[in-house]
Design a protein around this motif. Structure first.
Motif, PDB file in Angstrom:
ATOM      1  N   THR B  21      53.017 131.156  52.441  1.00 14.41           N
ATOM      2  CA  THR B  21      52.245 130.114  51.766  1.00 14.41           C
ATOM      3  C   THR B  21      53.149 129.073  51.121  1.00 14.41           C
ATOM      4  O   THR B  21      52.891 127.869  51.210  1.00 14.41           O
ATOM      5  N   ARG B  24      54.249 126.783  53.706  1.00 14.82           N
ATOM      6  CA  ARG B  24      53.169 125.866  54.094  1.00 14.82           C
ATOM      7  C   ARG B  24      53.035 124.732  53.108  1.00 14.82           C
ATOM      8  O   ARG B  24      52.859 123.567  53.486  1.00 14.82           O
ATOM      9  N   VAL B  25      53.097 125.053  51.855  1.00 18.30           N
ATOM     10  CA  VAL B  25      52.974 124.009  50.842  1.00 18.30           C
ATOM     11  C   VAL B  25      54.107 122.993  51.004  1.00 18.30           C
ATOM     12  O   VAL B  25      53.888 121.786  51.021  1.00 18.30           O
ATOM     13  N   ASN B  28      53.753 120.621  53.696  1.00 17.90           N
ATOM     14  CA  ASN B  28      52.330 120.376  53.537  1.00 17.90           C
ATOM     15  C   ASN B  28      51.510 120.557  54.796  1.00 17.90           C
ATOM     16  O   ASN B  28      50.931 119.639  55.348  1.00 17.90           O
ATOM     17  N   HIS B  31      45.279 124.195  55.511  1.00 21.06           N
ATOM     18  CA  HIS B  31      44.820 125.571  55.241  1.00 21.06           C
ATOM     19  C   HIS B  31      45.540 126.230  54.081  1.00 21.06           C
ATOM     20  O   HIS B  31      45.991 127.367  54.188  1.00 21.06           O
ATOM     21  N   VAL B  32      45.700 125.496  53.014  1.00 19.21           N
ATOM     22  CA  VAL B  32      46.237 126.121  51.809  1.00 19.21           C
ATOM     23  C   VAL B  32      45.263 125.783  50.688  1.00 19.21           C
ATOM     24  O   VAL B  32      44.872 124.622  50.538  1.00 19.21           O
ATOM     25  N   SER B  33      44.867 126.751  49.953  1.00 19.65           N
ATOM     26  CA  SER B  33      43.894 126.483  48.879  1.00 19.65           C
ATOM     27  C   SER B  33      44.552 125.658  47.791  1.00 19.65           C
ATOM     28  O   SER B  33      45.756 125.742  47.558  1.00 19.65           O
ATOM     29  N   SER B  36      46.596 127.803  45.258  1.00 22.45           N
ATOM     30  CA  SER B  36      47.939 128.224  45.633  1.00 22.45           C
ATOM     31  C   SER B  36      48.885 127.027  45.612  1.00 22.45           C
ATOM     32  O   SER B  36      50.004 127.087  45.104  1.00 22.45           O
ATOM     33  N   ARG B  37      48.407 125.956  46.184  1.00 22.22           N
ATOM     34  CA  ARG B  37      49.246 124.764  46.265  1.00 22.22           C
ATOM     35  C   ARG B  37      49.775 124.380  44.902  1.00 22.22           C
ATOM     36  O   ARG B  37      50.972 124.119  44.726  1.00 22.22           O
TER      37      ARG B  37
END
Lengths: 333, 333
Positions: B21, B24-25, B28, B31-33, B36-37
């Motif tokens: 995650t 992913r952030v 960017n 599909h990251v809430s 979480s971000r």
DNA sequence: GTGAAAGCGCTAACAC
DNA sequence: GTGTTAGCGCTTTCAC
């Protein structure tokens, strides 16, 4: 474009030794039999193997690169040829090492923050910082950063721990002493920005020389290193001190402007007024008359900065350097 | 220097999410809430986390850097200002991307083999090649290399697939047409090296313009772009064709030499002889009289080369470019 | 939308 | 003198 580059493991397989041994050969470590060494070299040759620098960096925690960062967009310093010469000096030393050279021109804000990132993140093993503005926040960041930093030039607000600089003060003194030796008595100056280290120091050199000679030092005009400001400064000086017989101009660009004004006002150079510039830019050879000026060792600056940085990366403690300047006598004085 | 830079894993721990995650952030990805971000961003902030580029490169097989390679030590091209301007253009585009700029000056043999390595090894994601010599072996290596290559300028022996060049031929034509429009009838030229693409094309432009105007094109002297050869060429032309009334000189440096000779021989410029140069170097403004010349879009060259390279890296198929030149009229014609 | 885990290609420590 | 192996810090499947 060809197929995928080969890996160290493939070299190992082909040469019939372990990856450890291959690695030793590549980094020519001791304790490798001649036999293995040759087998490995043959395999490398055959596969056209080139090590993957990213993998190596990751494993060794060394980037294998240094950055040359130019923070300022100061036209005087960035001016064409200064830049090319520094790089040429830097390159000369870099070529002797296995380091790569990254160039970071921090012209925009983006460039600035990018440089900040490099300083903070170990994206390079060391950084050379050129032409920092006065009070540049980068100066602080550099000190707190993860990597060794060498400064080219100093600023007024702080003297960096490791720097290489030209002897601006000495050069100016030398120039003015030369004018004195020519018998000039009423010597003026057009200064550069006096909120910059170079500007101040060339001015100090001017005053120093006059003091030593017991001459008056009140014929002063403040410029900004630009040709236009040199012209304006000369005009002002002629108005205020029509008796002047020489002028030390803190940059060649300003000197070019000054020469133009002297010509317009019908003063002969060097007959009526002797002129000395500073920097020895190419144009200095093409002014009329050709300009007597002070040459900075720019390429040497690049070379010495790089040497210093390499030593810092190796864990040494080099000492900062001030490089001597040289008077180039042409026709204008 | 501070303590060890923090890792992505530490960010994950602090923010209470997985390394996946966090990654992913940072890139960017979707599909990251939001939750979480934000947690991740807070952690990054707090730790002052900066990604390790080597690790990223290793994982993604992208270097995140492009190289600007200058192969030749050709004084004409490497000349100070050309160099600085190209880099300035390159930098302008680089700053908009996440790429770093590596500089490779292949002055010595070592530099050359280093460049070869880069071309072969993917040490950069792409390479801009400037000032390749005629028949430079690098040209071949570049074609066979692992990375996209964009050439600045062309050479006689082969036209690279991707290049950006200035319109030397058109520029020369323009210059000579201007002389014709001034009513000059006996126009001479001092060429550059005619074993170089620039040299040939400026010469061709000269002939083209004269042919179009129905004028004779036999007043020719061959120089090598240097000031000295310009002086020698002018002397020769005056000896062989004392009736000439204009001269198109294939570089400003040579033109400076030519002006000197014209002055010595008592020919007025532009009265007796009109002179046009090529390149618009700074000195062109300071010759006497100031030089009319053809300006090359050097910064644009750097910009367009970089744009082209970035597109190639992205998998596009850009088309090569020839950039227009511009006549700068001053006093000499 | 998120976590777990398998690499990317190399070096370096350790065992033999 | 040589082989083995555990990382270096990140991305990227693949499950869930």
């Amino acid at each position: 474009m060809r197929n995928r580059p080969s890996t160290l493991e493939e070299v190992a397989r082909l040469s019939g030794v372990s990856t450890g041994t291959v690695s030793r050969v590549i980094n020519n470590a001791p304790h490798v039999s001649k036999k293995s060494r040759e087998a490995v070299q043959r395999a490398i040759e055959e596969l056209g193997y080139v090590p993957n620098t990213a993998a190596r960096s990751l494993a060794t925690a060394r980037r294998g690169a240094v950055a040359l960062a130019i923070s300022s967009d100061d036209p005087v310093l960035f001016a064409n040829q200064f830049f090319a010469e520094v790089i040429s000096g830097v390159n000369a030393v870099i070529e002797e090492t296995d380091l790569q050279l990254m160039l970071v021109l921090a012209a925009s804000d983006r460039g600035h923050s990018r440089l900040t990132r490099i300083l903070q993140s170990r994206a390079a093993d060391g950084v050379m910082l050129l032409a920092l503005r006065e009070n540049d926040p980068l100066s602080k960041i550099a000190d707190e950063g993860q990597v060794p930093v060498v400064h080219g030039g100093r600023s007024l607000d702080r003297t960096p721990q490791y720097y290489v600089d030209a002897d601006n003060r000495g050069g100016a003194r030398q120039a003015v002493e030369y004018l004195v030796s020519l018998g000039r008595q009423r010597i003026a100056t057009i200064t550069g920005q006096t909120d910059m280290h170079v500007g101040v120091n060339r001015y100090l050199g001017f005053r120093e020389a006059l003091a030593l000679a017991g001459l008056a030092d009140h014929r002063i005009s403040h410029g900004d290193f630009s040709e236009a400001s040199g012209a304006a400064g000369m005009a002002q000086l002629l108005d205020e001190h029509p008796d002047l017989d020489a002028v030390f101009v803190a940059s060649d660009a300003m000197a070019a402007g000054a020469l133009k004004v002297l010509r317009e006002r019908g003063r002969s150079v060097p007959g009526d007024v002797a002129v000395v510039g500073f920097n020895d830019i190419v144009t200095a050879q093409h002014t009329h008359p050709a300009l007597t000026t002070v040459r900075q060792p720019i390429e040497a600056l690049g070379r010495e900065m790089t040497r210093m940085l390499v030593r810092l990366i190796d864990g040494d403690r080099p000492t900062s350097l001030i490089l001597p300047t040289e008077l180039v006598v042409r026709e204008s004085a």
